[in-house]
Design a protein around this motif. Sequence first.
Motif, PDB file in Angstrom:
ATOM      1  N   HIS A  35       0.500  -1.332   0.024  1.00  0.00           N
ATOM      2  CA  HIS A  35      -0.251  -0.256  -0.244  1.00  0.00           C
ATOM      3  C   HIS A  35       0.726   1.159   0.135  1.00  0.00           C
ATOM      4  CE1 HIS A  35      -3.673  -1.928   0.549  1.00  0.00           C
ATOM      5  NE2 HIS A  35      -2.801  -2.686   1.922  1.00  0.00           N
ATOM      6  N   ASP A  91      -0.429   4.331  -1.450  1.00  0.00           N
ATOM      7  CA  ASP A  91      -1.487   3.756  -2.812  1.00  0.00           C
ATOM      8  C   ASP A  91      -0.545   2.579  -2.912  1.00  0.00           C
ATOM      9  OD1 ASP A  91      -3.022   4.863  -5.115  1.00  0.00           O
ATOM     10  OD2 ASP A  91      -1.803   5.823  -5.434  1.00  0.00           O
ATOM     11  N   ARG A  92      -1.784   2.458  -3.797  1.00  0.00           N
ATOM     12  CA  ARG A  92      -1.717   0.675  -4.273  1.00  0.00           C
ATOM     13  C   ARG A  92      -1.130   0.071  -4.846  1.00  0.00           C
ATOM     14  NH1 ARG A  92      -3.435  -3.941  -1.603  1.00  0.00           N
ATOM     15  NH2 ARG A  92      -3.845  -5.549  -2.456  1.00  0.00           N
ATOM     16  N   VAL A  93       0.259   0.650  -5.279  1.00  0.00           N
ATOM     17  CA  VAL A  93       1.074   0.245  -6.957  1.00  0.00           C
ATOM     18  C   VAL A  93       1.403  -0.656  -7.497  1.00  0.00           C
ATOM     19  CG1 VAL A  93       3.042   1.640  -7.712  1.00  0.00           C
ATOM     20  CG2 VAL A  93       1.998   2.817  -6.390  1.00  0.00           C
ATOM     21  N   ASP A  94       1.413  -1.059  -8.860  1.00  0.00           N
ATOM     22  CA  ASP A  94       1.954  -2.412  -9.372  1.00  0.00           C
ATOM     23  C   ASP A  94       3.347  -1.856  -9.878  1.00  0.00           C
ATOM     24  OD1 ASP A  94       1.637  -4.467 -10.329  1.00  0.00           O
ATOM     25  OD2 ASP A  94       0.664  -4.146 -11.961  1.00  0.00           O
ATOM     26  N   LYS A 135      -1.573   0.822 -10.880  1.00  0.00           N
ATOM     27  CA  LYS A 135      -2.230   0.291  -9.352  1.00  0.00           C
ATOM     28  C   LYS A 135      -3.119  -1.062  -9.389  1.00  0.00           C
ATOM     29  CE  LYS A 135      -3.454   5.398  -8.361  1.00  0.00           C
ATOM     30  NZ  LYS A 135      -4.716   5.831  -7.960  1.00  0.00           N
ATOM     31  N   ASP A 177      -6.380  -1.900 -11.631  1.00  0.00           N
ATOM     32  CA  ASP A 177      -6.602  -0.408 -12.596  1.00  0.00           C
ATOM     33  C   ASP A 177      -6.260  -0.184 -14.290  1.00  0.00           C
ATOM     34  OD1 ASP A 177      -7.011   2.360 -13.124  1.00  0.00           O
ATOM     35  OD2 ASP A 177      -7.090   3.038 -10.960  1.00  0.00           O
TER      36      ASP A 177
END
Length: 333
Positions: free
Chosen positions: A258, A276-279, A294, A297
Amino acid sequence: MVSASYDKTTRQWDLQTGKEIEEARHVCEQEMRTMALSRDGRWVVTSSTVAPDIKVEELEARDVETRIVKTFEGHFNWIRCIDVSADGTLLVGGSWDDGVLIWSMETGKLVAGPFRVRATNRSPHPPSIGVVRFSQDSKKFAISSDTGRRLEVWDVQTQKLDVRVGEIGGGTVINTPIFWTTKDKSIVAVFDFNDKKEPDLDSDGFRGPPPWEDLNTIYEFDALTLEIVGAPFEGHTHPIFGLALSFDCSLIASASKHTIKLWAFESRQLLASFDDRVDCLIFSPSSHQLAYTKWGDTNIYIYDLPPDILSSVWPAQDAQPKVCIPLHVLSIC
């Protein structure tokens, strides 16, 4: 900017307008596995499955301007990672079964490999290749296992292993990017030095999930010895799936469950932390922006680094940062 997705497309974007350059969109017939962009931005290389039942892959390079397509020869099983050399002459790919292979970008012919990643005495099973990356002088390439527990450096010309660190073992599959720093002095990678152990049985006789906390640290390794250089980057409490090094090697960004963290590379100082929920993420060539995706997303987000962070890294009298790390590709799931 170029992006790739499991929707079987590669797309190009105008960063000034934020809109897709629709005429440059390419649709693959089968599921895309991975993508790479040449350092000069000319070639977009993709790996896709052409025969899912027998796991045959197809490697293609598409010219960004002319749309000319080159195909790379050979039958190989599941190319999981690819990279184009800085001089634009070679393509390297890590296969599920066939080790590491190198092709000529000009002819599409196989010119080196397979490089077999060996198991150690502690494990009879070879590691799965998670990431492969050419050095900036195109003379070496580094391999990281998909669980972040083995790092190797190979010589392209001699096709021999130079040095390795780590052991084979199970664990969380991360495939986090790795980076060579200025003049190929060192390699930056998320790494796990801890032995994986079976979780204890609970009161009902079931084992819990494997530990996740061991892939939360970034190390800098000397490229010649793979000994650790300086202090590690510590602070995440979950595995790091996204990693980016700025083009001038001044900033490093990492993304965990997160959280995004931004660090000064040389001092290891934590400059900022965002929820933030970053990939995955990547710096712009100017190093003044971050592009990221994300989890779950389909949008790509552009984040402008705050002026106080920029001024803390580059004094006002300094010119634009000098590019030292090659361009990368943003993949969207």
